[in-house]
Scaffold this motif. Structure first.
Motif, PDB file in Angstrom:
ATOM      1  N   ALA A 165      42.657 -16.110   1.305  1.00 21.41           N
ATOM      2  CA  ALA A 165      42.730 -17.188   0.316  1.00 21.41           C
ATOM      3  C   ALA A 165      41.656 -18.222   0.602  1.00 21.41           C
ATOM      4  O   ALA A 165      41.307 -18.474   1.760  1.00 21.41           O
ATOM      5  CB  ALA A 165      44.113 -17.832   0.337  1.00 21.41           C
ATOM      6  N   SER A 166      41.140 -18.833  -0.462  1.00 20.33           N
ATOM      7  CA  SER A 166      40.080 -19.834  -0.325  1.00 20.33           C
ATOM      8  C   SER A 166      40.662 -21.241  -0.421  1.00 20.33           C
ATOM      9  O   SER A 166      41.769 -21.461  -0.922  1.00 20.33           O
ATOM     10  CB  SER A 166      39.013 -19.629  -1.395  1.00 20.33           C
ATOM     11  OG  SER A 166      39.530 -19.926  -2.676  1.00 20.33           O
ATOM     12  N   PHE A 167      39.894 -22.209   0.054  1.00 27.41           N
ATOM     13  CA  PHE A 167      40.287 -23.610  -0.027  1.00 27.41           C
ATOM     14  C   PHE A 167      39.022 -24.457  -0.120  1.00 27.41           C
ATOM     15  O   PHE A 167      37.923 -23.998   0.212  1.00 27.41           O
ATOM     16  CB  PHE A 167      41.125 -24.027   1.194  1.00 27.41           C
ATOM     17  CG  PHE A 167      40.463 -23.768   2.513  1.00 27.41           C
ATOM     18  CD1 PHE A 167      39.649 -24.725   3.113  1.00 27.41           C
ATOM     19  CD2 PHE A 167      40.635 -22.553   3.172  1.00 27.41           C
ATOM     20  CE1 PHE A 167      39.027 -24.480   4.330  1.00 27.41           C
ATOM     21  CE2 PHE A 167      40.015 -22.304   4.394  1.00 27.41           C
ATOM     22  CZ  PHE A 167      39.213 -23.274   4.973  1.00 27.41           C
ATOM     23  N   THR A 168      39.180 -25.687  -0.591  1.00 29.25           N
ATOM     24  CA  THR A 168      38.061 -26.622  -0.689  1.00 29.25           C
ATOM     25  C   THR A 168      38.427 -27.909   0.046  1.00 29.25           C
ATOM     26  O   THR A 168      39.529 -28.034   0.578  1.00 29.25           O
ATOM     27  CB  THR A 168      37.727 -26.940  -2.159  1.00 29.25           C
ATOM     28  OG1 THR A 168      38.918 -27.389  -2.816  1.00 29.25           O
ATOM     29  CG2 THR A 168      37.192 -25.718  -2.870  1.00 29.25           C
ATOM     30  N   GLY A 169      37.501 -28.877   0.038  1.00 27.74           N
ATOM     31  CA  GLY A 169      37.749 -30.141   0.707  1.00 27.74           C
ATOM     32  C   GLY A 169      38.881 -30.920   0.061  1.00 27.74           C
ATOM     33  O   GLY A 169      39.365 -30.548  -1.010  1.00 27.74           O
ATOM     34  N   PRO A 170      39.343 -32.000   0.698  1.00 26.09           N
ATOM     35  CA  PRO A 170      40.503 -32.745   0.216  1.00 26.09           C
ATOM     36  C   PRO A 170      40.394 -33.123  -1.243  1.00 26.09           C
ATOM     37  O   PRO A 170      39.451 -33.747  -1.667  1.00 26.09           O
ATOM     38  CB  PRO A 170      40.504 -34.000   1.100  1.00 26.09           C
ATOM     39  CG  PRO A 170      39.858 -33.556   2.344  1.00 26.09           C
ATOM     40  CD  PRO A 170      38.790 -32.585   1.920  1.00 26.09           C
ATOM     41  N   ASN A 171      41.336 -32.710  -2.006  1.00 29.39           N
ATOM     42  CA  ASN A 171      41.486 -33.048  -3.401  1.00 29.39           C
ATOM     43  C   ASN A 171      42.832 -32.623  -3.938  1.00 29.39           C
ATOM     44  O   ASN A 171      43.429 -33.385  -4.685  1.00 29.39           O
ATOM     45  CB  ASN A 171      40.399 -32.392  -4.265  1.00 29.39           C
ATOM     46  CG  ASN A 171      40.695 -32.581  -5.748  1.00 29.39           C
ATOM     47  OD1 ASN A 171      40.391 -33.614  -6.294  1.00 29.39           O
ATOM     48  ND2 ASN A 171      41.322 -31.599  -6.371  1.00 29.39           N
ATOM     49  N   PRO A 172      43.359 -31.428  -3.590  1.00 25.14           N
ATOM     50  CA  PRO A 172      44.598 -30.983  -4.235  1.00 25.14           C
ATOM     51  C   PRO A 172      45.707 -32.018  -4.091  1.00 25.14           C
ATOM     52  O   PRO A 172      46.283 -32.203  -3.030  1.00 25.14           O
ATOM     53  CB  PRO A 172      44.935 -29.688  -3.485  1.00 25.14           C
ATOM     54  CG  PRO A 172      43.631 -29.210  -2.961  1.00 25.14           C
ATOM     55  CD  PRO A 172      42.883 -30.456  -2.609  1.00 25.14           C
ATOM     56  N   PHE A 173      45.994 -32.722  -5.182  1.00 30.33           N
ATOM     57  CA  PHE A 173      46.929 -33.845  -5.169  1.00 30.33           C
ATOM     58  C   PHE A 173      48.334 -33.393  -4.748  1.00 30.33           C
ATOM     59  O   PHE A 173      49.058 -34.120  -4.101  1.00 30.33           O
ATOM     60  CB  PHE A 173      46.995 -34.485  -6.566  1.00 30.33           C
ATOM     61  CG  PHE A 173      45.660 -34.858  -7.122  1.00 30.33           C
ATOM     62  CD1 PHE A 173      45.173 -36.142  -6.980  1.00 30.33           C
ATOM     63  CD2 PHE A 173      44.863 -33.933  -7.784  1.00 30.33           C
ATOM     64  CE1 PHE A 173      43.932 -36.501  -7.489  1.00 30.33           C
ATOM     65  CE2 PHE A 173      43.626 -34.282  -8.297  1.00 30.33           C
ATOM     66  CZ  PHE A 173      43.160 -35.568  -8.144  1.00 30.33           C
ATOM     67  N   ASP A 209      31.957 -27.312   2.221  1.00 25.54           N
ATOM     68  CA  ASP A 209      32.335 -27.419   0.813  1.00 25.54           C
ATOM     69  C   ASP A 209      33.585 -26.597   0.522  1.00 25.54           C
ATOM     70  O   ASP A 209      34.436 -26.998  -0.264  1.00 25.54           O
ATOM     71  CB  ASP A 209      31.196 -26.927  -0.096  1.00 25.54           C
ATOM     72  CG  ASP A 209      29.958 -27.796   0.011  1.00 25.54           C
ATOM     73  OD1 ASP A 209      30.132 -29.022   0.175  1.00 25.54           O
ATOM     74  OD2 ASP A 209      28.846 -27.270  -0.048  1.00 25.54           O
ATOM     75  N   GLN A 210      33.662 -25.427   1.132  1.00 22.07           N
ATOM     76  CA  GLN A 210      34.805 -24.551   0.911  1.00 22.07           C
ATOM     77  C   GLN A 210      34.912 -23.572   2.078  1.00 22.07           C
ATOM     78  O   GLN A 210      34.023 -23.476   2.917  1.00 22.07           O
ATOM     79  CB  GLN A 210      34.652 -23.775  -0.397  1.00 22.07           C
ATOM     80  CG  GLN A 210      33.419 -22.881  -0.440  1.00 22.07           C
ATOM     81  CD  GLN A 210      33.257 -22.190  -1.785  1.00 22.07           C
ATOM     82  OE1 GLN A 210      33.662 -22.712  -2.810  1.00 22.07           O
ATOM     83  NE2 GLN A 210      32.682 -21.010  -1.768  1.00 22.07           N
ATOM     84  N   GLY A 211      36.042 -22.863   2.118  1.00 22.48           N
ATOM     85  CA  GLY A 211      36.239 -21.894   3.187  1.00 22.48           C
ATOM     86  C   GLY A 211      37.284 -20.869   2.806  1.00 22.48           C
ATOM     87  O   GLY A 211      37.870 -20.926   1.721  1.00 22.48           O
ATOM     88  N   ASN A 212      37.510 -19.920   3.691  1.00 21.43           N
ATOM     89  CA  ASN A 212      38.490 -18.854   3.464  1.00 21.43           C
ATOM     90  C   ASN A 212      39.269 -18.591   4.746  1.00 21.43           C
ATOM     91  O   ASN A 212      38.735 -18.743   5.853  1.00 21.43           O
ATOM     92  CB  ASN A 212      37.794 -17.547   3.048  1.00 21.43           C
ATOM     93  CG  ASN A 212      36.999 -17.689   1.768  1.00 21.43           C
ATOM     94  OD1 ASN A 212      37.541 -17.694   0.672  1.00 21.43           O
ATOM     95  ND2 ASN A 212      35.686 -17.818   1.911  1.00 21.43           N
TER      96      ASN A 212
END
Length: 275
Positions: free
Chosen positions: A169-177, A197-200
């Motif tokens: 699964a991928s993820f990005t920097g802080p934002n998902p509220f 910027d992003q990662g897995n």
């Protein structure tokens, strides 16, 4: 009967690893509102300018805005005074509406072929416009607009599998509220700390936990991120790859419905993915 088809997207304001000097702390939700109130525009090519306007607030966290483009168009007309056909230049301004809930960065983008050939193209313009906003530049945030994939097919394959061998699964920097505490939230913070910027994250096993994989897949989809897995459909069978991809979640509504009702249906569709 004509209907309006809203496609679900997430707008992400990704905080820089180090806030710019002298800039005050600001949340993604506040930055969204600040940028929107600029009614920003951007010229992407000659005589092709994209604008945001017609902002309407339903309450202090939700509302709608219009996005469209202005171009010079040649119109062919008949001049009754001269009895001749003539060509004149005029402005063309096709637009469509976007519903929003800024507390979770949720967008419902209405499909309209006169504006762009597909909703993905409109989403890219929203990303470019917000990136170009004075407020976003001032605070140094990165803007990403990503579609929320319909996870149903992926989840059905996970649930019916004999064994889940691999999950990524991928993820990005802080934002998902409303990010989940298990996966998206801690990893998004890690992403920021290392300046990525992003990662897995990829895990392997003879049999991964279905409940946890399902929960992370839902959270990943609702955050506008991607996931893949390798599953064994039956004992002794060779594992096969599956992907969380495809089309955005869509909501079809009657055009006579108020936008507030349409937004409630968009929120409901989002919650079905999230929960």
């Amino acid at each position: 009967m004509a209907t309006i088809e809203y496609h679900l997207y997430r707008i992400k304001f990704i905080r820089p690893s180090q806030m710019l000097l002298f800039s005050a702390e600001i949340s993604p939700s506040e930055l969204f509102l600040k940028a929107l109130q600029e009614k920003p525009s951007i010229e992407l090519r000659h005589n092709n300018v994209w604008h945001i306007g017609n902002i309407e607030y339903f309450d202090n966290v939700s509302g709608s805005f219009a996005i469209g483009r202005t171009t010079k168009t040649t119109l062919e007309k008949y001049d009754s005074e001269t009895g001749n056909f003539i060509e004149t230049e005029d402005d063309s301004g096709p637009y469509t509406f976007v519903l929003f809930d800024r507390t979770i960065g949720l967008l419902g983008i209405a499909k309209k072929s006169k504006v762009a050939p597909n909703v993905a193209a409109i989403a890219r313009k929203i990303e470019k416009i917000f990136t170009n906003c004075k407020a976003v530049k001032e605070y140094g945030f990165e803007v990403k607009v990503r579609f929320i994939p319909d996870p149903e097919s992926f989840l059905q394959k996970i649930k019916s599998a004999y064994a889940i061998k691999r999950f990524k699964a991928s993820f990005t920097g802080p934002n998902p509220f409303d990010a989940d505490e298990l996966f998206q939230k801690p990893l998004s913070v890690y992403c920021q700390k290392v300046g990525a910027d992003q990662g897995n994250v990829e895990v392997h096993s003879e049999g991964l936990n279905e409940e946890t994989v399902t929960a992370v897949a839902k959270s990943t989809a609702s955050s506008g991120n991607s996931a893949t897995a390798s599953i064994q459909t039956q004992k002794g069978k060779k594992p096969i790859p599956i992907s969380l991809k495809g089309d955005a979640v869509k909501v079809t509504v009657d055009p006579v419905l108020p936008k507030q009702i349409a937004l409630s249906e968009v929120r409901e569709a989002y919650q079905e993915v999230r929960e």
